[in-house]
Each structure stands twice: as structure tokens, then as C-alpha cells.
Design an enzyme around this catalytic site. Sequence first.
Site, mmCIF file in Angstrom:
data_model
loop_
_atom_site.group_PDB
_atom_site.id
_atom_site.type_symbol
_atom_site.label_atom_id
_atom_site.label_comp_id
_atom_site.label_asym_id
_atom_site.label_seq_id
_atom_site.Cartn_x
_atom_site.Cartn_y
_atom_site.Cartn_z
ATOM 1 N N LYS A 132 0.744 -1.304 -0.070
ATOM 2 C CA LYS A 132 0.148 -0.009 -0.014
ATOM 3 C C LYS A 132 0.901 1.130 0.037
ATOM 4 O O LYS A 132 1.856 1.205 0.617
ATOM 5 C CB LYS A 132 -0.885 0.026 1.247
ATOM 6 C CG LYS A 132 -1.854 0.976 1.252
ATOM 7 C CD LYS A 132 -2.611 1.009 2.412
ATOM 8 C CE LYS A 132 -3.752 1.977 2.619
ATOM 9 N NZ LYS A 132 -4.987 1.728 3.592
ATOM 10 N N SER A 143 -9.748 1.345 2.474
ATOM 11 C CA SER A 143 -9.012 2.084 1.786
ATOM 12 C C SER A 143 -7.890 1.527 1.199
ATOM 13 O O SER A 143 -7.060 1.796 0.436
ATOM 14 C CB SER A 143 -8.241 3.305 2.709
ATOM 15 O OG SER A 143 -7.444 2.651 3.573
ATOM 16 N N SER A 173 -10.173 -0.711 6.868
ATOM 17 C CA SER A 173 -9.546 -0.714 5.488
ATOM 18 C C SER A 173 -8.777 -1.856 4.974
ATOM 19 O O SER A 173 -8.386 -1.973 3.969
ATOM 20 C CB SER A 173 -8.679 0.498 5.644
ATOM 21 O OG SER A 173 -9.015 1.638 5.819
#
Length: 352
Positions: free
Chosen positions: A47, A122, A146
Site C-alpha cells: 500500500k 482504503s 480498510s
Amino acid sequence: MAPLPSTARDPGPRAVAAVDEFGAFVERVDDGGAANLPLSGFTLAVKDLVEVAGRAPTCGLARAPGPLPAATAPVLARLLGAGADLVGYATTTPLAYEPSGGNPWQGRPRNPHSAAHICGGSSSGSAVAVAARLADLALGSDTAGSLRIPAQCCGVTAWKPTNGTVPLAGTMPLAPSLDTLGFLARSARDLLILAALFPPADPDERPIRTVALAEDLVPSLHPTIAAATTGAAAALRESGIAIAATDLAPLLAACDGPVLDLLQGEAARVHREAIAAGRLEPVLAARLAKGNAIGEDRLAAARTELERLRRDALAAAFAGADAILLPVMRTTTPTVEACEPGAPGFSGRTLY
């Protein structure tokens, strides 16, 4: 829909990575990995909020918000040291603060199973990379769902460890009291390999013999989710695990207020400079700025209340079981249109 591309794990020369037609990555790389180590042969997506020596993460924004880091985040250094083959930095929603996967600068990653449905956020690109077989493993973060939300939306497996198990140093904070780093994979078997690299400080090695089903939540679930939840309980029972019943709705309701206070209040403080400098998209800036109305006393009270609930209510919620079974979301994966502000079918209730 066309079949998903595959990325083979091979102890020999790594196969050429599939083309990223799903928007999972901000940047592709080829670290190569090392042989004869726990993660040798595993491709890894990270990420894009993790610092790498000489590369600043974009954190989902139009450009990287900080200077070039001098060192690589400990979590990534440990994964690379274990032989993982880094193949790219995965798209994230701006500042990891949006649950559906939308990103006005970098685009919304496409759910490999259905372009009409969200991929979740996310950790959007991380989940899409694993689901599309562009990576075997992905590092993501989870402050308020997330990892878990995109895992459900993309049909993969997520592990949100106990806070502090995976070191947060060198990663973008959102709400430090809630921030957690974790992982996505296509199977729990692969996550077990990762778990061995990040042992808890106080391991609980008791075998899971009893699982409590949050029965009071089942009637409020979409029928498909309810069936999946009770079906999972049945599968556990058939494998020899005892199933107990518990009520979880009161604890979840009690946590809602303190968690939202910490999420909003701490995020506004962490990113106050970015808000003031006008570096954020206006809707995101306005959402974050609302947290400034939450005073320090209220934040302290939220931390105290969550600690009280952990101490006094959590054991009762387990009802003597070793684990609790409950769904990630009450509903099936929403459509992109329902989660896209300004779209004809947009629903704020669905999104939030």
C-alpha cells in the site's frame, strides 16, 4: 468477464508479471526477492503509504506529501528480508480515508470480479492486486475497516493483527490510536506464513475449540450475508468446532461513538497542515476538518471508554468461546454508482 491473469509462484526465475488492467498499482517495480527464505517465491504489493529509502509514498494524493525518506519502513524491510519479491506500490484512497476505493487523482481500482461494484478501501489496490493475481500477498492498513472491507468486496482474505504486532514506523498515520498494519492474501494458509514473521508480544497458543456466533446481528444482515455467516458456522461445526451464541450488537453500538471521535479527531490533527495548505481535494479536506471540533477532553474520554469496554465488556462478548464469528459488512458489495458522489444512484448511507 474475461478470465483473471495469473502470476505463478516459482522457485526459479519469476514469471513476467501480468499487465495491470485493474488500476491496482501506482508504480510497478521488480525487486526480485531472495531464495531459500520464508517468503521466497511470493510476490508482494505494498500500500502506497509506506516509506522506502529514496522513495516517498503518495499516500493516495496527487504527489508525495513529504521529503524522500532516508530509510525503509521496518515492516517492509522485514518482508524483503524474508525473501518477498516486491512488485509494486498499490493504490490507496487519499490519506486512507475513504471506504469504497475512490480516488480523484489516481482513479478507482477496478474490482476484478465485477467492474460495476466497488473494490473497497482504503487498501483498495492491495486487495485488487491479490484478487487479480498480480501479487500473492499485499501489505495494507486498517484504521476503521480498510483491510476487511476490500477483502470482502474482492473475495480475498485479510488479517488485521492486534495493534502493535506489526510495526507502524515509517508509514503514514491516520488516527494513531486505531492505526494497524496487516495483510491480504488469497488464502489463510499464506497469511499463516506472514503471521510467523510478526509474532505477538503475548502469544495465546490455545487451540480454537469453540467459536461464538453473533446471532443478534444475523437478522439485520442482507440475506446473502446472513446465509454466508450461518453457513460458516455450520462448516466450523462440521469440522469439530463447537458453536456458541453471543450478542454483539450492544458492544458494537457502545464502540461506535468513541471510535468515530478518535478517527475524526486524530485524523484532523495528524493532517492539519495538509488541510491548511490546500493540498487536499475539497470534500476530503472538509470531512477531515470536522474533527477539529472534537476537543482534547473528548478524545481522552474516547480512549478511556474504549479501554473500559475492552476490559469489562469484551470477555462477556466472547461468551467463553475462543473466537467470534461475525460478518465484515451487513450488506453485499455495493455498486460503484451507489458510492460515487454526484452519480445518479449515489447513496451516502451506503457509502458510510
